[in-house]
Motif scaffolding. Structure first.
Motif, mmCIF file in Angstrom:
data_model
loop_
_atom_site.group_PDB
_atom_site.id
_atom_site.type_symbol
_atom_site.label_atom_id
_atom_site.label_comp_id
_atom_site.label_asym_id
_atom_site.label_seq_id
_atom_site.Cartn_x
_atom_site.Cartn_y
_atom_site.Cartn_z
ATOM 1 N N GLN A 19 -11.765 -82.667 11.330
ATOM 2 C CA GLN A 19 -12.929 -81.290 12.204
ATOM 3 C C GLN A 19 -14.148 -82.225 11.428
ATOM 4 O O GLN A 19 -14.333 -82.214 10.479
ATOM 5 C CB GLN A 19 -12.529 -79.274 10.779
ATOM 6 C CG GLN A 19 -10.721 -79.005 11.657
ATOM 7 C CD GLN A 19 -10.797 -77.895 10.552
ATOM 8 O OE1 GLN A 19 -11.794 -77.465 9.959
ATOM 9 N NE2 GLN A 19 -10.132 -77.354 10.631
ATOM 10 N N ILE A 20 -15.001 -80.890 12.495
ATOM 11 C CA ILE A 20 -16.907 -80.953 12.181
ATOM 12 C C ILE A 20 -17.002 -79.766 11.872
ATOM 13 O O ILE A 20 -16.326 -79.135 12.781
ATOM 14 C CB ILE A 20 -17.279 -81.773 12.952
ATOM 15 C CG1 ILE A 20 -16.519 -83.550 12.896
ATOM 16 C CG2 ILE A 20 -18.429 -82.286 13.032
ATOM 17 C CD1 ILE A 20 -17.297 -84.682 14.291
ATOM 18 N N ASN A 21 -17.566 -79.488 10.329
ATOM 19 C CA ASN A 21 -17.810 -78.275 10.029
ATOM 20 C C ASN A 21 -19.025 -78.245 9.530
ATOM 21 O O ASN A 21 -19.369 -79.112 9.256
ATOM 22 C CB ASN A 21 -16.820 -76.947 9.575
ATOM 23 C CG ASN A 21 -16.237 -77.948 8.209
ATOM 24 O OD1 ASN A 21 -17.376 -78.358 7.760
ATOM 25 N ND2 ASN A 21 -14.118 -77.372 8.553
ATOM 26 N N ALA A 25 -20.968 -81.696 8.635
ATOM 27 C CA ALA A 25 -21.840 -81.917 9.342
ATOM 28 C C ALA A 25 -23.120 -83.408 9.086
ATOM 29 O O ALA A 25 -22.827 -84.144 9.449
ATOM 30 C CB ALA A 25 -22.231 -79.907 10.402
ATOM 31 N N ALA A 26 -23.652 -82.539 7.692
ATOM 32 C CA ALA A 26 -24.626 -83.575 7.254
ATOM 33 C C ALA A 26 -23.713 -84.937 6.924
ATOM 34 O O ALA A 26 -24.177 -85.958 7.074
ATOM 35 C CB ALA A 26 -24.996 -82.875 6.225
ATOM 36 N N GLU A 27 -22.395 -85.387 7.062
ATOM 37 C CA GLU A 27 -22.429 -86.064 5.783
ATOM 38 C C GLU A 27 -21.540 -87.460 7.600
ATOM 39 O O GLU A 27 -21.594 -87.779 7.532
ATOM 40 C CB GLU A 27 -20.933 -86.001 5.109
ATOM 41 C CG GLU A 27 -19.763 -87.455 4.716
ATOM 42 C CD GLU A 27 -18.509 -86.799 3.828
ATOM 43 O OE1 GLU A 27 -17.877 -87.906 4.220
ATOM 44 O OE2 GLU A 27 -18.281 -85.746 3.872
ATOM 45 N N SER A 54 -17.294 -77.336 15.078
ATOM 46 C CA SER A 54 -18.178 -76.075 14.759
ATOM 47 C C SER A 54 -19.448 -76.141 15.533
ATOM 48 O O SER A 54 -19.796 -76.926 15.846
ATOM 49 C CB SER A 54 -18.850 -75.253 13.609
ATOM 50 O OG SER A 54 -18.943 -76.516 13.273
ATOM 51 N N SER A 55 -20.200 -74.895 15.916
ATOM 52 C CA SER A 55 -21.488 -75.297 16.086
ATOM 53 C C SER A 55 -22.678 -76.185 15.412
ATOM 54 O O SER A 55 -23.726 -77.031 16.448
ATOM 55 C CB SER A 55 -22.743 -74.317 16.098
ATOM 56 O OG SER A 55 -22.443 -73.445 14.904
ATOM 57 N N ALA A 56 -22.191 -76.770 14.206
ATOM 58 C CA ALA A 56 -22.591 -77.544 14.006
ATOM 59 C C ALA A 56 -22.464 -79.271 13.380
ATOM 60 O O ALA A 56 -23.430 -80.191 13.922
ATOM 61 C CB ALA A 56 -22.577 -77.444 11.785
ATOM 62 N N GLY A 57 -21.436 -79.116 14.140
ATOM 63 C CA GLY A 57 -21.135 -80.771 14.532
ATOM 64 C C GLY A 57 -21.241 -80.874 16.364
ATOM 65 O O GLY A 57 -21.743 -81.975 16.344
ATOM 66 N N LEU A 58 -21.783 -79.637 17.081
ATOM 67 C CA LEU A 58 -21.801 -79.991 18.074
ATOM 68 C C LEU A 58 -23.494 -80.324 17.976
ATOM 69 O O LEU A 58 -24.014 -81.323 19.167
ATOM 70 C CB LEU A 58 -21.772 -78.891 18.995
ATOM 71 C CG LEU A 58 -20.636 -78.184 19.709
ATOM 72 C CD1 LEU A 58 -20.915 -76.612 20.461
ATOM 73 C CD2 LEU A 58 -19.993 -79.062 20.703
ATOM 74 N N ARG A 59 -24.257 -80.079 16.677
ATOM 75 C CA ARG A 59 -25.784 -80.433 16.467
ATOM 76 C C ARG A 59 -25.611 -82.342 16.458
ATOM 77 O O ARG A 59 -26.394 -82.631 16.742
ATOM 78 C CB ARG A 59 -26.111 -79.558 15.547
ATOM 79 C CG ARG A 59 -27.034 -80.159 15.519
ATOM 80 C CD ARG A 59 -28.087 -79.382 14.486
ATOM 81 N NE ARG A 59 -28.934 -79.357 13.307
ATOM 82 C CZ ARG A 59 -29.182 -81.339 12.643
ATOM 83 N NH1 ARG A 59 -27.494 -81.280 12.403
ATOM 84 N NH2 ARG A 59 -29.871 -81.865 12.254
#
Length: 112
Positions: A19-21, A25-27, A54-59
């Motif tokens: 998962q990317i959440n 996401a920063a990592e 998540s939206s953080a992953g989309l970013r």
């Protein structure tokens, strides 16, 4: 979440699993942007084993695409799971990013 990479000719293929959440996401972003800083310009993100974004992953994906574009590079996404594909579709990212079904098609698109 895990990242693994391999070179196929001039193309860097990064496989993302899990998962990317917001928690990681920063990592993920620092890991992906490190490839660009090391000189990679042609990148495939293989999301075949990505279960959730998540939206953080989309970013993070958007930041990678932007950084590659600034370096005259290109990004192609491939093998999106149905639930991940839906997130990209709903967010409108399918219209601004290159997404293909198969890994080999993504590599071919960048090798051409």
């Amino acid at each position: 979440m895990s990242l693994s990479s391999e070179k196929v000719g001039d193309v860097l293929v990064v496989s993302v699993a899990g998962q990317i959440n917001s928690a990681n996401a920063a990592e993920v972003e620092s890991g992906l942007l490190a490839y660009v800083q090391q000189g990679e310009r042609l990148c495939v993100l293989d999301f075949g084993k990505l279960e959730y974004i998540s939206s953080a992953g989309l970013r993070v994906v958007l930041m990678l695409a932007k950084n590659l574009k600034q370096q005259s590079g290109k990004l192609v996404l491939c093998t999106l799971q149905p639930q991940v594909h839906e997130v990209f579709d709903i967010s409108g990212f399918l219209s601004i990013l290159t997404v293909v079904d198969e890994r080999q098609a993504a590599i071919s698109q960048l090798s051409a």
